[in-house]
Design an enzyme around this catalytic site. Structure first.
Site, PDB file in Angstrom:
ATOM      1  N   LEU A   1       1.111  46.348  17.128  1.00 11.45           N
ATOM      2  CA  LEU A   1       0.839  46.288  15.654  1.00 11.45           C
ATOM      3  C   LEU A   1      -0.722  46.540  15.595  1.00 11.45           C
ATOM      4  CD1 LEU A   1       2.244  43.049  13.661  1.00 11.45           C
ATOM      5  CD2 LEU A   1       3.299  45.489  14.089  1.00 11.45           C
ATOM      6  N   SER A   2      -1.080  47.478  14.673  1.00 12.54           N
ATOM      7  CA  SER A   2      -2.434  48.010  14.491  1.00 12.54           C
ATOM      8  C   SER A   2      -2.527  48.445  13.242  1.00 12.54           C
ATOM      9  CB  SER A   2      -2.567  49.133  15.605  1.00 12.54           C
ATOM     10  OG  SER A   2      -3.875  50.037  15.042  1.00 12.54           O
ATOM     11  N   SER A   3      -3.826  48.289  12.648  1.00  9.95           N
ATOM     12  CA  SER A   3      -4.375  48.694  11.217  1.00  9.95           C
ATOM     13  C   SER A   3      -4.005  50.077  11.164  1.00  9.95           C
ATOM     14  CB  SER A   3      -5.404  48.260  10.626  1.00  9.95           C
ATOM     15  OG  SER A   3      -5.526  46.956  10.894  1.00  9.95           O
ATOM     16  N   ARG A   4      -4.259  50.797  12.282  1.00 10.13           N
ATOM     17  CA  ARG A   4      -4.133  52.354  12.420  1.00 10.13           C
ATOM     18  C   ARG A   4      -2.631  53.000  12.550  1.00 10.13           C
ATOM     19  NH1 ARG A   4      -9.155  51.846  15.577  1.00 10.13           N
ATOM     20  NH2 ARG A   4     -10.440  52.839  14.285  1.00 10.13           N
TER      21      ARG A   4
ATOM     22  N   GLN B   1     -19.383  50.302  14.848  1.00  9.53           N
ATOM     23  CA  GLN B   1     -18.586  50.786  15.809  1.00  9.53           C
ATOM     24  C   GLN B   1     -17.855  51.926  15.772  1.00  9.53           C
ATOM     25  OE1 GLN B   1     -16.808  46.581  14.922  1.00  9.53           O
ATOM     26  NE2 GLN B   1     -14.884  47.646  15.858  1.00  9.53           N
TER      27      GLN B   1
ATOM     28  N   HIS C   1      -2.774  39.649  12.985  1.00  8.13           N
ATOM     29  CA  HIS C   1      -3.970  38.621  12.585  1.00  8.13           C
ATOM     30  C   HIS C   1      -3.424  37.294  12.064  1.00  8.13           C
ATOM     31  CE1 HIS C   1      -5.565  42.735  11.474  1.00  8.13           C
ATOM     32  NE2 HIS C   1      -6.642  42.448  12.303  1.00  8.13           N
TER      33      HIS C   1
ATOM     34  N   GLN D   1     -12.271  44.615  24.616  1.00  8.46           N
ATOM     35  CA  GLN D   1     -12.986  44.132  23.569  1.00  8.46           C
ATOM     36  C   GLN D   1     -12.987  42.639  23.974  1.00  8.46           C
ATOM     37  OE1 GLN D   1     -12.915  45.017  19.187  1.00  8.46           O
ATOM     38  NE2 GLN D   1     -11.841  43.149  19.185  1.00  8.46           N
TER      39      GLN D   1
ATOM     40  N   HIS E   1      -2.343  42.341   9.432  1.00  9.80           N
ATOM     41  CA  HIS E   1      -0.969  42.420   9.503  1.00  9.80           C
ATOM     42  C   HIS E   1      -0.529  41.208  10.297  1.00  9.80           C
ATOM     43  CE1 HIS E   1      -2.566  43.254  13.524  1.00  9.80           C
ATOM     44  NE2 HIS E   1      -3.049  44.811  12.915  1.00  9.80           N
TER      45      HIS E   1
HETATM   46  O1  PAF Z   1     -10.963  43.934  16.321  1.00 11.37           O
HETATM   47  C1  PAF Z   1     -11.680  44.317  15.463  1.00 11.37           C
HETATM   48  O2  PAF Z   1     -11.032  44.381  14.321  1.00 11.37           O
HETATM   49  C2  PAF Z   1     -13.212  44.346  15.509  1.00 11.37           C
HETATM   50  O3  PAF Z   1     -13.384  45.137  16.390  1.00 11.37           O
HETATM   51  C3  PAF Z   1     -13.993  43.282  15.149  1.00 11.37           C
HETATM   52  C4  PAF Z   1     -13.778  42.225  16.191  1.00 11.37           C
HETATM   53  C5  PAF Z   1     -13.640  42.564  13.834  1.00 11.37           C
HETATM   54  C6  PAF Z   1     -15.421  43.673  15.122  1.00 11.37           C
HETATM   55  O4  PAF Z   1     -15.737  44.571  14.026  1.00 11.37           O
END
Ligand code: PAF
Length: 302
Positions: free
Chosen positions: A184-187, A61, A37, A153, A34
């Site tokens: 924004l988030s893919s979710r 993860q 990114h 993260q 999105h």
């Molecule tokens: O933020 C993410 O999309 C994921 O945690 C990552 C850093 C690509 C690791 O899988």
């Protein structure tokens, strides 16, 4: 734009690029790209000669009851966005190749990974750091960018880069928000129209909390105010909410309760100290996170 689907192809290509003296930049992603990114890609473009994106929904993860199987995927859309952003290459390996049946080597991220999202998602950051380290290794990137939205993260990846002496720069991209403030988030695709409205409470609470902290309010006072906003919102079930020191990620005030690891950390912030207000909440069936970084006692210029 190149599309590579095996680790071996990527390692061979990265070796060639390095021999040609190219500086490789990487934006690691789980796909379903999105505007957040895209903004990381634009930020990295001027700092590298070969810009790469990894697309890999990393099973390691996700917890056993999490949304791995239904995590949104759209390779054609992702490739089109990468082409439009002038990406030189995309790495999209398969989980079978990444995790051999007897795969056993992991990065141990340390105690900060057990707080906040790590408390709700045991093993999550072990999975994140392990794949990120391997992505750095496969692509030989010298610069990589991560979004500020995933604050814990980002913090843990920086700490890993420092502690493991990785020879690369970690760049941070500001959280990209919808015009109404939703991060924004893919979710976000999981949210119904009503849930999307409820989800706005997260950024509203954080925004107000930051204003209080910037005006010099005690972390506990700001926390209490934000908690009230969140619990008053129908459809929002609070997971955690903390005011933490951005340098250490130690909590200065938090709910549910100040955890044991934070005992004694009640010293008031220093003027100008960078804080982070972190929250996670379930909105319907979707777990959303958000954060903001105020400086204590330092109102933002308008
Ligand atoms: O933020 C993410 O999309 C994921 O945690 C990552 C850093 C690509 C690791 O899988």
């Amino acid at each position: 734009m190149e599309l590579l689907t095996t680790i071996h192809q990527m390692q061979a290509r990265a070796g060639e690029l390095e021999r040609q003296g190219r500086r490789i930049g990487l934006v690691p992603t789980m796909g379903y790209l999105h505007a957040g990114h895209a903004s990381l890609l634009r930020q990295l473009r001027p700092d590298c000669d070969s810009l790469w994106v990894s697309l890999f929904v990393n099973p390691a993860q996700f917890g056993p009851r999490e949304d791995l199987a239904r995590y949104p995927r759209d390779l054609e859309h992702d490739l089109a966005l990468c082409r439009a952003e002038g990406v030189d290459g995309v790495l999209a390996p398969t989980p079978e190749e990444v995790y051999l049946p007897d795969y056993a080597a992991w990065v141990t991220p340390g105690p900060v990974a057990e707080r906040y999202c790590g408390a709700a998602r045991p093993g999550h950051f072990r999975g994140v750091l392990s794949i990120v380290l391997r992505l750095f290794h496969w692509t030989r990137c010298r610069v990589a960018a991560f979004g500020a939205k995933d604050a814990q993260q980002l913090w843990l990846i920086r700490r890993m880069a420092r502690d493991l002496d990785l020879e690369l720069e970690i760049r941070e991209g500001a959280t990209v928000r919808e015009p109404d403030g939703l991060a924004l988030s893919s979710r976000n695709v999981y949210l119904s129209a009503a849930e999307r409205v409820s989800a706005l409470a997260l950024q509203r609470a954080l925004h107000e909390g930051c204003r209080l902290l910037e005006a010099g309010a005690a972390p506990d006072t700001a926390l209490d105010f934000m908690r009230r906003v969140l619990v008053a919102e129908p459809g929002v079930e609070l997971d955690y909410l903390h005011v933490a020191d951005w340098a250490t990620l130690d909590s200065l005030a938090g709910t549910p309760g100040r955890p044991e690891w934070a005992a004694g950390l009640v010293a008031p912030p220093a003027p100008g100290q960078e804080l982070v207000v972190l929250t996670a909440a379930r909105v319907g069936a979707t777990r959303l996170i958000d954060n903001m970084r105020p400086r204590w006692g330092e109102p933002r210029p308008v």
